[in-house]
Design a protein around this motif. Structure first.
Motif, mmCIF file in Angstrom:
data_model
loop_
_atom_site.group_PDB
_atom_site.id
_atom_site.type_symbol
_atom_site.label_atom_id
_atom_site.label_comp_id
_atom_site.label_asym_id
_atom_site.label_seq_id
_atom_site.Cartn_x
_atom_site.Cartn_y
_atom_site.Cartn_z
ATOM 1 N N ASP A 98 0.836 -1.213 0.000
ATOM 2 C CA ASP A 98 0.000 0.000 0.000
ATOM 3 C C ASP A 98 0.866 1.258 0.000
ATOM 4 O O ASP A 98 0.809 2.082 0.926
ATOM 5 C CB ASP A 98 -0.939 -0.006 1.204
ATOM 6 C CG ASP A 98 -1.868 -1.201 1.199
ATOM 7 O OD1 ASP A 98 -2.422 -1.510 0.122
ATOM 8 O OD2 ASP A 98 -2.040 -1.834 2.260
ATOM 9 N N PHE A 99 1.684 1.421 -1.043
ATOM 10 C CA PHE A 99 2.528 2.601 -1.163
ATOM 11 C C PHE A 99 1.743 3.771 -1.744
ATOM 12 O O PHE A 99 0.830 3.589 -2.552
ATOM 13 C CB PHE A 99 3.727 2.316 -2.067
ATOM 14 C CG PHE A 99 4.751 1.406 -1.455
ATOM 15 C CD1 PHE A 99 5.203 1.602 -0.162
ATOM 16 C CD2 PHE A 99 5.281 0.347 -2.187
ATOM 17 C CE1 PHE A 99 6.159 0.769 0.406
ATOM 18 C CE2 PHE A 99 6.239 -0.495 -1.642
ATOM 19 C CZ PHE A 99 6.672 -0.287 -0.342
ATOM 20 N N GLU A 100 2.120 4.981 -1.338
ATOM 21 C CA GLU A 100 1.547 6.205 -1.893
ATOM 22 C C GLU A 100 2.666 7.212 -2.120
ATOM 23 O O GLU A 100 3.730 7.142 -1.490
ATOM 24 C CB GLU A 100 0.498 6.810 -0.950
ATOM 25 C CG GLU A 100 -0.736 5.944 -0.765
ATOM 26 C CD GLU A 100 -1.756 6.604 0.149
ATOM 27 O OE1 GLU A 100 -1.417 7.647 0.770
ATOM 28 O OE2 GLU A 100 -2.873 6.088 0.252
ATOM 29 N N ILE A 101 2.407 8.170 -2.996
ATOM 30 C CA ILE A 101 3.379 9.231 -3.270
ATOM 31 C C ILE A 101 3.121 10.419 -2.354
ATOM 32 O O ILE A 101 1.983 10.867 -2.192
ATOM 33 C CB ILE A 101 3.302 9.671 -4.738
ATOM 34 C CG1 ILE A 101 3.851 8.556 -5.643
ATOM 35 C CG2 ILE A 101 4.086 10.957 -4.985
ATOM 36 C CD1 ILE A 101 3.728 8.839 -7.117
ATOM 37 N N ASP A 102 4.182 10.923 -1.742
ATOM 38 C CA ASP A 102 4.124 12.149 -0.947
ATOM 39 C C ASP A 102 4.435 13.309 -1.889
ATOM 40 O O ASP A 102 5.591 13.535 -2.238
ATOM 41 C CB ASP A 102 5.135 12.085 0.195
ATOM 42 C CG ASP A 102 5.083 13.307 1.097
ATOM 43 O OD1 ASP A 102 4.469 14.323 0.708
ATOM 44 O OD2 ASP A 102 5.671 13.251 2.194
ATOM 45 N N TYR A 103 3.411 14.027 -2.307
ATOM 46 C CA TYR A 103 3.593 15.085 -3.305
ATOM 47 C C TYR A 103 4.534 16.187 -2.827
ATOM 48 O O TYR A 103 5.192 16.838 -3.641
ATOM 49 C CB TYR A 103 2.248 15.685 -3.688
ATOM 50 C CG TYR A 103 1.304 14.699 -4.335
ATOM 51 C CD1 TYR A 103 1.632 14.061 -5.524
ATOM 52 C CD2 TYR A 103 0.069 14.403 -3.748
ATOM 53 C CE1 TYR A 103 0.766 13.152 -6.114
ATOM 54 C CE2 TYR A 103 -0.809 13.497 -4.332
ATOM 55 C CZ TYR A 103 -0.447 12.870 -5.512
ATOM 56 O OH TYR A 103 -1.305 11.972 -6.092
ATOM 57 N N THR A 187 -9.152 19.004 -6.734
ATOM 58 C CA THR A 187 -7.981 19.375 -5.945
ATOM 59 C C THR A 187 -6.726 19.020 -6.723
ATOM 60 O O THR A 187 -6.589 17.889 -7.212
ATOM 61 C CB THR A 187 -7.978 18.639 -4.598
ATOM 62 O OG1 THR A 187 -9.149 19.017 -3.858
ATOM 63 C CG2 THR A 187 -6.739 19.003 -3.784
ATOM 64 N N VAL A 188 -5.816 19.975 -6.873
ATOM 65 C CA VAL A 188 -4.597 19.756 -7.654
ATOM 66 C C VAL A 188 -3.359 20.060 -6.823
ATOM 67 O O VAL A 188 -3.414 20.784 -5.827
ATOM 68 C CB VAL A 188 -4.586 20.617 -8.940
ATOM 69 C CG1 VAL A 188 -5.761 20.253 -9.836
ATOM 70 C CG2 VAL A 188 -4.589 22.111 -8.611
ATOM 71 N N GLN A 189 -2.241 19.478 -7.251
ATOM 72 C CA GLN A 189 -0.936 19.735 -6.658
ATOM 73 C C GLN A 189 -0.169 20.687 -7.566
ATOM 74 O O GLN A 189 -0.214 20.555 -8.796
ATOM 75 C CB GLN A 189 -0.151 18.428 -6.507
ATOM 76 C CG GLN A 189 -0.875 17.342 -5.736
ATOM 77 C CD GLN A 189 -1.063 17.679 -4.276
ATOM 78 O OE1 GLN A 189 -0.218 18.356 -3.670
ATOM 79 N NE2 GLN A 189 -2.166 17.211 -3.693
ATOM 80 N N VAL A 190 0.545 21.645 -6.960
ATOM 81 C CA VAL A 190 1.224 22.680 -7.738
ATOM 82 C C VAL A 190 2.705 22.749 -7.350
ATOM 83 O O VAL A 190 3.038 22.762 -6.165
ATOM 84 C CB VAL A 190 0.577 24.065 -7.508
ATOM 85 C CG1 VAL A 190 1.248 25.114 -8.390
ATOM 86 C CG2 VAL A 190 -0.924 24.014 -7.775
ATOM 87 N N GLU A 210 -1.392 22.508 -2.288
ATOM 88 C CA GLU A 210 -2.536 21.734 -2.780
ATOM 89 C C GLU A 210 -3.752 22.652 -2.729
ATOM 90 O O GLU A 210 -4.084 23.177 -1.667
ATOM 91 C CB GLU A 210 -2.748 20.518 -1.886
ATOM 92 C CG GLU A 210 -3.975 19.694 -2.197
ATOM 93 C CD GLU A 210 -4.166 18.557 -1.214
ATOM 94 O OE1 GLU A 210 -3.563 17.487 -1.422
ATOM 95 O OE2 GLU A 210 -4.897 18.745 -0.226
ATOM 96 N N ILE A 211 -4.381 22.899 -3.879
ATOM 97 C CA ILE A 211 -5.497 23.826 -3.906
ATOM 98 C C ILE A 211 -6.658 23.257 -4.726
ATOM 99 O O ILE A 211 -6.480 22.353 -5.541
ATOM 100 C CB ILE A 211 -5.093 25.202 -4.488
ATOM 101 C CG1 ILE A 211 -4.693 25.075 -5.961
ATOM 102 C CG2 ILE A 211 -3.967 25.830 -3.681
ATOM 103 C CD1 ILE A 211 -4.446 26.423 -6.606
#
Length: 214
Positions: A98-103, A187-190, A210-211
């Motif tokens: 259960d890996f996830e990316i830390d933006y 919601t997007v990462q910038v 994140e906005i």
């Protein structure tokens, strides 16, 4: 069939017996053919493959940008490969599988150009993101001719938008990114960095937040 045309110490391409010859970025190399195996992969191999698949799947669509952004760190490999290795080590959270990316730990560029300060990303107009920064054109290696590069990722759509060609100059202190209409409400990462006009030198990118897109 392999081609062997430069003498016993020369380079060759293709397969000759149990050896494969090839060339990459002007570097000739040889490698042996892989041995077939029925051995099950180890836990460490499974973890490595899972991390690689996750990071490669994420960065793949912007590999051209990442190659440019990491070019100064690449020696006998692509900037993209350098970034992949770095993200696998630093930007993945969770426990296998259960890996996830830390933006916040994702970078699309690393370099010697002076970075960006006082960043604020907002969205008040539908389908647009405004990103502002402080003008530090006379600081360190920064110049007024440096161009902003903004990268936006929409997890809900698995889609990227970035402005490599037409970013605002550093003294403009703001850039507006027009997004696809279907991004509204998501919601997007910038991220943002600066680059020189010839695209040869980048600053280290920063995660600008994140906005929610208006």
């Amino acid at each position: 069939m392999g081609k062997y045309n430069k003498g016993i110490l020369g380079a060759f391409s293709g397969k000759v017996g149990t050896v494969v010859g090839s060339s990459w970025n002007g570097i000739d190399y040889m490698r042996s053919l892989p041995r077939p195996t029925t051995k099950a992969p180890s836990d460490l191999q499974l973890i490595h493959r899972s991390k690689f698949g996750l990071v490669n799947g994420f960065l793949g669509p912007v590999s051209n940008l990442v190659n440019l952004g990491y070019k100064s760190l690449a020696t006998k490999k692509t900037g993209y490969n350098v970034a992949i290795a770095e993200m696998m080590s630093d930007a993945i959270t969770g426990i296998y599988p259960d890996f996830e990316i830390d933006y916040t730990k994702i970078f699309f560029s690393k370099g010697s150009l002076t970075g960006v300060y006082g960043v604020l990303a907002t969205s008040t107009t539908p389908g647009e993101i405004d990103i502002a920064w402080a003008d530090n054109s006379d600081s360190g290696t920064a110049k007024a001719t440096d161009k902003a590069v903004v990268l936006i990722y929409n997890p809900a759509k698995s889609a990227f938008v970035y402005n490599l060609e037409n970013g605002a100059l550093r003294p403009a202190v703001m850039d507006t990114i027009i997004l696809p209409a279907e991004f509204s409400g998501d919601t997007v990462q910038v991220w943002i960095a600066f680059m020189t006009p010839d695209k040869k030198t980048f600053s280290t990118s920063i995660h600008a937040g994140e906005i929610v897109v208006a």
